[in-house]
Write a protein that holds these residues in place. Structure first.
Motif: not given
Length: 428
Positions: A229, A243-247
């Protein structure tokens, strides 16, 4: 010292006379004197603190707003002037304590040590806010994006804390700072372990910044640390990646140097994002083009000019070499797969979302048990993930839908329904 003692004696004498008028027992005199002096010291220091906050801070902020420079605005935003106001009450406490307790040198020395420790904490707080303002000012310059200094400022702040701790220890134990430093040689190994990450992070931060390996805003991939990300922050000890999953993944700074990672900055700066995907053509559907097929292909917008030029070239070659065209194997001929490949090239060249200035190839890969892979290798103008996937999906939706027009077939492993139909065919 004599002058201070005389002022302290004057205060004690005046207070004693007043207490005698009130008929207060002499045993309570020293207690009341101490409590009253403490109240006066802290009341006046608090009053000075309010005046400093109200007058000094208000005048400073008003002056900052009138200046054309934007740099001093960061000092206000980081509350540097607000924290400077804490120096005023400390100075008042230090001065009044001498006035009231000049006759008690031992107690006065202990109180001054406490005030000195508080002063060190306040100075460190002001210094931290000042470093934050320096970072904000630095980030306004265009080159700050490539060369962040947050890690270096954290090192300076850490050194300031160490100096503050050494001075505090020298005050508490009444020893010289040089003596403390000399005695720390035996603790060098312990300090190396305690500050191991900070030392490694400092070295790594210098390498990352000097070599422009990574910067805030870069898209990086580091599977070993489950990071894929955008870099949010680069500090002395850690690199934060959203990251792309917002983590949020936290990577040790030294791991960015000791381990490998992928920085997608080059892709973003190039103006294109690579598409490298293949469709598998069934080998049984590949064949020579008949005249009827070629006439039909000429009606396709992206192929008319190509087929006419290629037909003229092949006819001239076969005629000049006296080729017997009664058998398809003789001479040169076009195949439906070759025409299909040329169609894809022309289609991609004219596609508005494909960067035609970058590499664009439609090629055959090595045949496999699944057929002949026809790969599209091109670069999308859209680099944002969702838009890029949309462009790629649209292209291959189109490819899959037009394959039958060239009398080709896409290879697909038999499904359960295919096997059922085969069983029914044999049973009939």
């Amino acid at each position: 010292m004599d002058e201070i003692s005389s002022k302290s004696d004057w205060f004690s004498e005046q207070l004693t006379k007043y207490l005698e008028v009130l008929h207060v027992p002499g045993a309570w005199g020293s207690v009341i004197e101490f409590l009253l002096s403490v109240f006066i010291i802290f009341f006046l220091s608090y009053l000075v603190f309010l005046l400093a906050r109200r007058i000094f801070l208000f005048a400073t902020v008003k002056m900052v707003r009138k200046t054309k420079s934007k740099f001093d605005d960061f000092l206000v935003r980081r509350r540097v002037f607000r924290k400077l106001a804490y120096l005023a009450p400390i100075a008042v406490v230090f001065a009044l304590s001498k006035f009231f307790w000049g006759n008690y040198p031992d107690e006065l020395a202990i109180f001054h040590d406490i005030v000195a420790l508080v002063l060190i904490v306040v100075i460190l707080t002001i210094f931290k806010a000042l470093l934050g303002a320096i970072e904000d000012i630095y980030n306004t310059f265009p080159f700050a994006y490539d060369r962040p200094i947050k890690g270096y400022l954290q090192v300076i702040h850490l050194l300031a804390i160490i100096v503050g701790i050494l001075i505090s220890i020298s005050i508490i134990f009444n020893v010289k700072v040089t003596s403390i430093i000399a005695g720390m040689g035996a603790l060098a190994a312990v300090l190396m372990l305690v500050f191991r990450d900070s030392i490694l992070g400092l070295v790594a931060g210098v390498q990352l910044s000097a070599n422009r390996m990574v910067r805030v805003g870069d898209w990086i991939s580091m599977p070993g640390h489950n990071a894929d990300g955008t870099v949010l922050e680069i500090t002395l000890n850690t690199v934060k990646v959203r990251n792309w999953d917002k983590t949020i993944s936290t990577i040790p700074t030294y791991a960015m140097v000791s381990s490998s990672f992928v920085n997608w900055r080059g892709m973003e700066e190039s103006g294109g994002r690579r598409i490298a995907r293949a469709v598998f053509i069934d080998t049984h559907s590949v064949k020579f083009c008949t005249p009827e097929m070629l006439e039909r292909f000429k009606k396709i917008h992206h192929l008319k000019e190509f087929i006419e030029e290629r037909q003229a070239e092949i006819e001239e070659y076969n005629r000049s070499h006296n080729i017997d065209e009664s058998l398809p194997v003789n001479g040169r001929r076009m195949t439906n797969l070759g025409v299909f490949r040329k169609y894809l090239e022309n289609y991609l060249i004219r596609h508005p979302k494909i960067n035609e200035k970058m590499t664009l190839i439609v090629r055959h890969l090595d045949p496999t048990e699944k057929g002949i892979p026809v790969q599209v290798y091109a670069f999308s103008r859209e680099q944002e993930w969702a838009k890029y996937e949309g462009v790629q999906a649209d292209i291959f939706d189109h490819i899959l839908s037009i394959v039958p027009l060239f009398e080709l077939q896409i290879f697909q492993s038999p499904s359960g329904e295919d096997l059922k139909q085969l069983v029914r065919r044999f049973s009939d």
